[in-house]
Design a protein around this motif. Structure first.
Motif, PDB file in Angstrom:
ATOM      1  N   ASP A 100      -3.183   5.136   8.901  1.00 26.23           N
ATOM      2  CA  ASP A 100      -4.520   4.845   9.397  1.00 26.23           C
ATOM      3  C   ASP A 100      -5.184   3.710   8.627  1.00 26.23           C
ATOM      4  O   ASP A 100      -5.834   2.835   9.200  1.00 26.23           O
ATOM      5  CB  ASP A 100      -5.413   6.094   9.297  1.00 26.23           C
ATOM      6  N   GLN A 101      -5.036   3.725   7.320  1.00 24.66           N
ATOM      7  CA  GLN A 101      -5.756   2.780   6.471  1.00 24.66           C
ATOM      8  C   GLN A 101      -5.064   1.430   6.345  1.00 24.66           C
ATOM      9  O   GLN A 101      -5.736   0.400   6.191  1.00 24.66           O
ATOM     10  CB  GLN A 101      -5.936   3.389   5.068  1.00 24.66           C
ATOM     11  N   TYR A 102      -3.735   1.408   6.422  1.00 21.69           N
ATOM     12  CA  TYR A 102      -3.029   0.197   6.030  1.00 21.69           C
ATOM     13  C   TYR A 102      -2.075  -0.345   7.091  1.00 21.69           C
ATOM     14  O   TYR A 102      -1.100  -1.033   6.771  1.00 21.69           O
ATOM     15  CB  TYR A 102      -2.277   0.446   4.718  1.00 21.69           C
ATOM     16  N   HIS A 117       0.810  -1.223   0.000  1.00 22.14           N
ATOM     17  CA  HIS A 117       0.000   0.000   0.000  1.00 22.14           C
ATOM     18  C   HIS A 117       0.842   1.272   0.000  1.00 22.14           C
ATOM     19  O   HIS A 117       0.309   2.362   0.211  1.00 22.14           O
ATOM     20  CB  HIS A 117      -0.934  -0.007   1.206  1.00 22.14           C
ATOM     21  N   ASP A 159      -0.546   9.478   9.367  1.00 21.24           N
ATOM     22  CA  ASP A 159      -1.826   9.033   9.913  1.00 21.24           C
ATOM     23  C   ASP A 159      -2.806  10.204   9.871  1.00 21.24           C
ATOM     24  O   ASP A 159      -2.621  11.139   9.103  1.00 21.24           O
ATOM     25  CB  ASP A 159      -1.669   8.436  11.310  1.00 21.24           C
ATOM     26  N   SER A 160      -3.830  10.182  10.689  1.00 20.31           N
ATOM     27  CA  SER A 160      -4.882  11.195  10.568  1.00 20.31           C
ATOM     28  C   SER A 160      -4.414  12.595  10.930  1.00 20.31           C
ATOM     29  O   SER A 160      -4.959  13.585  10.437  1.00 20.31           O
ATOM     30  CB  SER A 160      -6.070  10.815  11.448  1.00 20.31           C
ATOM     31  N   ASP A 196      -0.220   5.405   4.136  1.00 18.71           N
ATOM     32  CA  ASP A 196      -1.366   5.853   4.918  1.00 18.71           C
ATOM     33  C   ASP A 196      -1.468   4.936   6.135  1.00 18.71           C
ATOM     34  O   ASP A 196      -1.981   3.817   6.059  1.00 18.71           O
ATOM     35  CB  ASP A 196      -2.636   5.771   4.076  1.00 18.71           C
ATOM     36  N   HIS A 215      -2.215  -1.895  11.447  1.00 22.68           N
ATOM     37  CA  HIS A 215      -2.998  -2.145  12.655  1.00 22.68           C
ATOM     38  C   HIS A 215      -2.442  -1.210  13.732  1.00 22.68           C
ATOM     39  O   HIS A 215      -1.489  -1.557  14.434  1.00 22.68           O
ATOM     40  CB  HIS A 215      -2.876  -3.609  13.074  1.00 22.68           C
ATOM     41  N   ARG A 216      -3.035  -0.052  13.846  1.00 22.17           N
ATOM     42  CA  ARG A 216      -2.461   1.056  14.586  1.00 22.17           C
ATOM     43  C   ARG A 216      -2.075   0.726  16.018  1.00 22.17           C
ATOM     44  O   ARG A 216      -1.090   1.233  16.542  1.00 22.17           O
ATOM     45  CB  ARG A 216      -3.456   2.230  14.610  1.00 22.17           C
ATOM     46  N   ASP A 261      -4.945  15.627   3.623  1.00 24.86           N
ATOM     47  CA  ASP A 261      -4.526  15.461   2.222  1.00 24.86           C
ATOM     48  C   ASP A 261      -3.696  16.648   1.750  1.00 24.86           C
ATOM     49  O   ASP A 261      -2.665  16.476   1.082  1.00 24.86           O
ATOM     50  CB  ASP A 261      -5.750  15.280   1.326  1.00 24.86           C
TER      51      ASP A 261
END
Length: 439
Positions: free
Chosen positions: A343-345, A325, A376-377, A341, A347-348, A424
């Motif tokens: 957050d998306q990819y 990813h 991350d976010s 990314d 296991h935080r 973004d």
């Protein structure tokens, strides 16, 4: 009253096996007479606190630049022990921090036992507390001051010496250090990473090669040299530790030192990986006994191998999850930039932590001009084969995106925080700024 300087005249006798003085005359001294006693006492303490052996564990030109600072830090630690002042070691919850914190603890514990006869003295006068973050924040300082004041009120303990390992050298720690200073709690900060000018005077003693205009050094290496100066009798115990923090390109001088101590390259790697895994779990606990088993108890080589295997399995699983990813970005110039990314990819909240995963991805993929960005976010971290100043990038983004809440954290090798709603835009702008700055 407590704190007075007095002269006693009397006959020394022994009562029930104990020495005592049958006092005939007692005078409270003031002025120059009291000052002379204080000066004589301070001279005695300084003589005892001065390290017996100020040499490094092994010659290293990268560490030579802070040799005098290491001696000063060691003197302050030894002085605290002599003055019955607790020593609180605060370190980052990673391999660097645990190696450094455990090395200093290893040096201090025998001195505390020798100074205090109580069997539980080592639990009152030495404490090692990992940090939640890479900075010594006001939250950390508030916890420490609260504990310090309670100990003073309940047990009449002196305010501790706080030794910060891997932190305390950037402006993010100045508020925390400032709170300690309000209570006259002495501090030593030791950090091999980048330091900034704002933090130079915050700690009582700062050990940082970059403050002398030199390159960064492993914090674990610095702390191990410091421990050897604090207590020369544990030098043999420390010989393998400087090799542990290096995930790649271990300097020959430290690999050879570890080998001479009976730790070959594979054993050191197992210790490093096992320590990294244990550092993650119950991160706020010192885990003194298990850390000792991992670093020093040769009868627990099975433990090191077992935990190290768990590390490799967990890291490998997360690596395989994240690598597909990675998002390659088109930028000007020859530099390759990939963004993960987080957050998306990932296991935080499972092992490995983000920083450790990014390090592993970077080691595997770094080739030529390469930058890896983990986002991350609301936070962005950077790994680069070239010379980039992450803080400078953050300051550029602050000016270019005034509504994104961008806050650079740390020094040149720090990270960038921002508002999640502007993620973004911040990531895109950061990629462009990094490409332009890459050298």
């Amino acid at each position: 009253e407590a704190g007075d300087v007095v002269r006693l005249v009397g006959e020394v006798e022994r009562h029930h096996g104990e020495l005592q003085i049958e006092t005939e005359d007692l005078d409270v001294l003031t002025g120059s007479e009291a000052s002379a006693v204080h000066e004589r006492r301070e001279a005695e303490v300084t003589e005892r606190a001065t390290p017996d052996d100020e040499t490094l564990l092994v010659q290293d030109t990268a560490v030579d630049v802070v040799h005098d600072d290491l001696v000063e830090a060691a003197t302050e630690i030894r002085r605290a022990i002599i003055q019955s002042r607790p020593v609180i070691v605060r370190h980052t919850a990673d391999v660097e921090g645990y190696v450094g914190g455990a090395a200093i603890e290893r040096a201090v514990l025998p001195l505390v036992r020798a100074e205090h006869t109580a069997s539980d003295a080592e639990y009152h006068y030495v404490d090692r507390r990992p940090l939640d973050d890479g900075f010594y924040t006001l939250d950390d300082a508030t916890k420490d001051v609260t504990s310090m004041l309670q100990a003073a009120d309940r047990h009449d303990e002196k305010h501790p010496l706080f030794v910060l390992v891997g932190t305390g050298s950037t402006r993010e720690s100045t508020d925390g250090l400032g709170l300690l200073a309000q209570y006259d709690a002495p501090t030593v900060a030791l950090d091999g990473g980048y330091a900034d000018g704002e933090a130079a005077d915050a700690a009582g003693v700062l050990v940082s090669p970059t403050q002398h205009g030199e390159d960064t050094v492993s914090t674990g290496v610095l702390a191990t040299h410091l421990a050897g100066i604090v207590n020369g009798e544990v030098r043999d115990d420390l010989a393998h530790l400087p090799a542990v923090p290096f995930w790649a390109d271990t300097p020959d001088v430290y690999a050879e030192l570890a080998a001479e101590a009976g730790y070959d390259r594979d054993t050191v790697e197992n210790v490093r990986e096992a320590l990294a895994l244990e550092a993650f779990y119950q991160a706020y606990e010192d885990k003194r006994e298990i850390v000792i088993d991992l670093l020093w108890d040769e009868s627990h080589t099975g433990l090191v191998g077992h935990v190290g295997e768990q590390f490799r399995e967990k890291l490998g699983t997360e690596f395989e999850t994240a690598e597909p990813h990675l998002d390659a970005r088109d930028v000007a110039g020859d530099v390759t930039i990939e963004v993960l990314d987080v957050d998306q990819y990932t296991h935080r909240y499972d092992f490995p932590p983000v920083a450790l995963l990014l390090d592993a991805l970077f080691r595997e993929r770094a080739d030529g001009a390469y930058i890896l960005v983990g986002a991350d976010s609301d936070e962005l971290r950077v790994r680069s084969t070239g010379d980039v100043d992450v803080r400078a990038v953050g300051e550029t983004l602050t000016a270019d995106l005034p509504e994104a809440g961008v806050v650079p954290r740390g020094a040149q090798d720090g990270r960038i925080e921002f508002l999640s709603g502007a993620r973004d835009a911040v990531v895109d702008a950061a990629v462009e700024a990094l490409a332009e700055q890459f050298d």
